[in-house]
Design a protein around this motif. Structure first.
Motif, PDB file in Angstrom:
ATOM      1  N   SER A 120      20.321   3.738 -23.760  1.00 49.12           N
ATOM      2  CA  SER A 120      20.927   4.566 -22.819  1.00 49.12           C
ATOM      3  C   SER A 120      19.686   5.724 -22.504  1.00 49.12           C
ATOM      4  CB  SER A 120      21.914   5.163 -23.461  1.00 49.12           C
ATOM      5  OG  SER A 120      21.625   6.118 -24.664  1.00 49.12           O
ATOM      6  N   GLY A 121      18.699   5.581 -23.179  1.00 46.93           N
ATOM      7  CA  GLY A 121      17.662   6.616 -23.055  1.00 46.93           C
ATOM      8  C   GLY A 121      16.912   6.592 -21.818  1.00 46.93           C
ATOM      9  N   ILE A 122      16.511   7.839 -21.069  1.00 45.42           N
ATOM     10  CA  ILE A 122      15.879   7.856 -19.849  1.00 45.42           C
ATOM     11  C   ILE A 122      14.246   7.202 -20.185  1.00 45.42           C
ATOM     12  CG2 ILE A 122      17.136   9.524 -18.929  1.00 45.42           C
ATOM     13  CD1 ILE A 122      14.801  11.680 -19.356  1.00 45.42           C
ATOM     14  N   TYR A 123      13.738   7.577 -21.362  1.00 45.83           N
ATOM     15  CA  TYR A 123      12.443   7.176 -21.738  1.00 45.83           C
ATOM     16  C   TYR A 123      11.968   5.805 -22.251  1.00 45.83           C
ATOM     17  CZ  TYR A 123      11.602  11.966 -20.761  1.00 45.83           C
ATOM     18  OH  TYR A 123      11.726  13.348 -20.117  1.00 45.83           O
ATOM     19  N   LEU A 124      13.343   4.880 -22.393  1.00 45.16           N
ATOM     20  CA  LEU A 124      13.138   3.858 -22.901  1.00 45.16           C
ATOM     21  C   LEU A 124      12.227   2.781 -22.317  1.00 45.16           C
ATOM     22  CD1 LEU A 124      14.135   1.560 -24.967  1.00 45.16           C
ATOM     23  CD2 LEU A 124      16.078   0.821 -23.567  1.00 45.16           C
TER      24      LEU A 124
ATOM     25  N   ILE B 135      12.494   6.655 -31.755  1.00 45.02           N
ATOM     26  CA  ILE B 135      12.811   8.083 -31.270  1.00 45.02           C
ATOM     27  C   ILE B 135      13.849   8.086 -30.269  1.00 45.02           C
ATOM     28  CG2 ILE B 135      11.760  10.176 -30.604  1.00 45.02           C
ATOM     29  CD1 ILE B 135      10.705   9.195 -33.228  1.00 45.02           C
ATOM     30  N   ASN B 136      14.873   9.103 -30.232  1.00 53.35           N
ATOM     31  CA  ASN B 136      15.642   9.326 -29.148  1.00 53.35           C
ATOM     32  C   ASN B 136      15.155  10.034 -27.886  1.00 53.35           C
ATOM     33  OD1 ASN B 136      18.478   8.965 -30.648  1.00 53.35           O
ATOM     34  ND2 ASN B 136      17.490  10.267 -32.037  1.00 53.35           N
ATOM     35  N   SER B 137      15.322   9.272 -26.844  1.00 50.41           N
ATOM     36  CA  SER B 137      15.086   9.841 -25.458  1.00 50.41           C
ATOM     37  C   SER B 137      15.540  11.477 -25.594  1.00 50.41           C
ATOM     38  CB  SER B 137      15.658   9.040 -24.485  1.00 50.41           C
ATOM     39  OG  SER B 137      14.886   8.088 -24.100  1.00 50.41           O
ATOM     40  N   VAL B 138      16.518  11.758 -25.722  1.00 52.37           N
ATOM     41  CA  VAL B 138      17.116  13.181 -25.467  1.00 52.37           C
ATOM     42  C   VAL B 138      16.561  14.292 -26.356  1.00 52.37           C
ATOM     43  CG1 VAL B 138      19.270  12.398 -24.604  1.00 52.37           C
ATOM     44  CG2 VAL B 138      19.090  13.196 -27.124  1.00 52.37           C
ATOM     45  N   ALA B 139      15.683  13.802 -27.337  1.00 51.76           N
ATOM     46  CA  ALA B 139      15.038  14.660 -28.112  1.00 51.76           C
ATOM     47  C   ALA B 139      13.630  14.907 -27.494  1.00 51.76           C
ATOM     48  CB  ALA B 139      14.746  14.111 -29.513  1.00 51.76           C
ATOM     49  N   LEU B 140      13.199  14.302 -26.621  1.00 44.94           N
ATOM     50  CA  LEU B 140      11.849  14.461 -25.916  1.00 44.94           C
ATOM     51  C   LEU B 140      11.761  14.813 -24.527  1.00 44.94           C
ATOM     52  CD1 LEU B 140      10.734  10.611 -27.096  1.00 44.94           C
ATOM     53  CD2 LEU B 140      10.194  12.761 -28.077  1.00 44.94           C
ATOM     54  N   LYS B 141      10.819  15.321 -24.136  1.00 42.66           N
ATOM     55  CA  LYS B 141      10.549  15.752 -22.702  1.00 42.66           C
ATOM     56  C   LYS B 141       8.933  15.157 -22.309  1.00 42.66           C
ATOM     57  CE  LYS B 141       9.629  20.195 -22.323  1.00 42.66           C
ATOM     58  NZ  LYS B 141       9.649  21.704 -22.393  1.00 42.66           N
ATOM     59  N   PHE B 142       8.868  14.529 -21.496  1.00 40.84           N
ATOM     60  CA  PHE B 142       7.848  13.697 -21.138  1.00 40.84           C
ATOM     61  C   PHE B 142       6.994  14.399 -20.097  1.00 40.84           C
ATOM     62  CE2 PHE B 142       5.517  10.621 -18.094  1.00 40.84           C
ATOM     63  CZ  PHE B 142       4.759   9.899 -19.201  1.00 40.84           C
TER      64      PHE B 142
END
Length: 182
Positions: free
Chosen positions: A76-80, A170-177
């Protein structure tokens, strides 16, 4: 499972104080001991925000994952599937955590990295992460935490690609790209 439990004692864990993991000491910084440096060295962490301050700063999903040690649903994560060159930062404090150069497709449903940004061989003392033993699901796992703000990021497993053999899940929501500037 037996392979994972066999490998856990060999992973380089960092000792994190129980107080730090509970998120207490909101108005004062605290100190974390690290096994990766000499026994007497200390790493200073910045003061943490209160629960209500984090709730104001983060979306409900970001708060659940980073402050309450939740997990976003797989795939579901945007950075997957992000393949852009750049750096992944902590969504809470903007600390650089993982480089896109170390990202790989693990097929697990979460962005995966073979090492944290700033790693030198097996030395993670110059990275933005800490490791902590997590037994919350009844088995031993290694949690990955932001060194700066103590955000829960995900977990690391010993089934990644060579040369490190690690899979930082790593969870996408824990990250900012932040994309690389061309």
């Amino acid at each position: 499972m037996a392979h994972l439990l066999w490998a856990l004692p060999r992973l380089p864990l960092r000792e994190v104080s129980a107080r730090a993991l509970r998120g207490q000491g909101a108005s004062f910084g605290h100190v974390v001991r690290s096994r990766h440096r000499d026994a007497g060295s200390l790493t200073k962490c910045e003061p943490s925000l209160s629960k209500s301050e984090w709730q104001k700063k983060l979306t409900p999903e970001q708060f659940y994952v980073t402050r309450e040690k939740g997990t976003e649903p797989p795939f579901s994560g945007i950075y997957l599937n992000n393949k852009e060159p750049g750096m992944y930062h902590c969504v809470c404090c903007d600390s650089p955590l993982f480089s896109s150069e170390k990202k790989f497709c693990s097929g697990t449903g979460w962005p995966s990295f073979s090492e944290a940004h700033g790693t030198s061989g097996a030395d993670e003392s110059n990275t933005g992460i800490l490791r902590s033993l997590d037994t919350s699901l009844g088995s031993a796992r290694t949690e990955v935490i932001c060194k700066q703000c103590e955000a829960h990021l995900g977990h690391v497993f010993p089934d990644g690609p060579e040369p490190t053999g690690q899979r930082f899940c790593i969870n996408s929501v824990a990250l900012k790209f932040k994309p690389s500037k061309h």
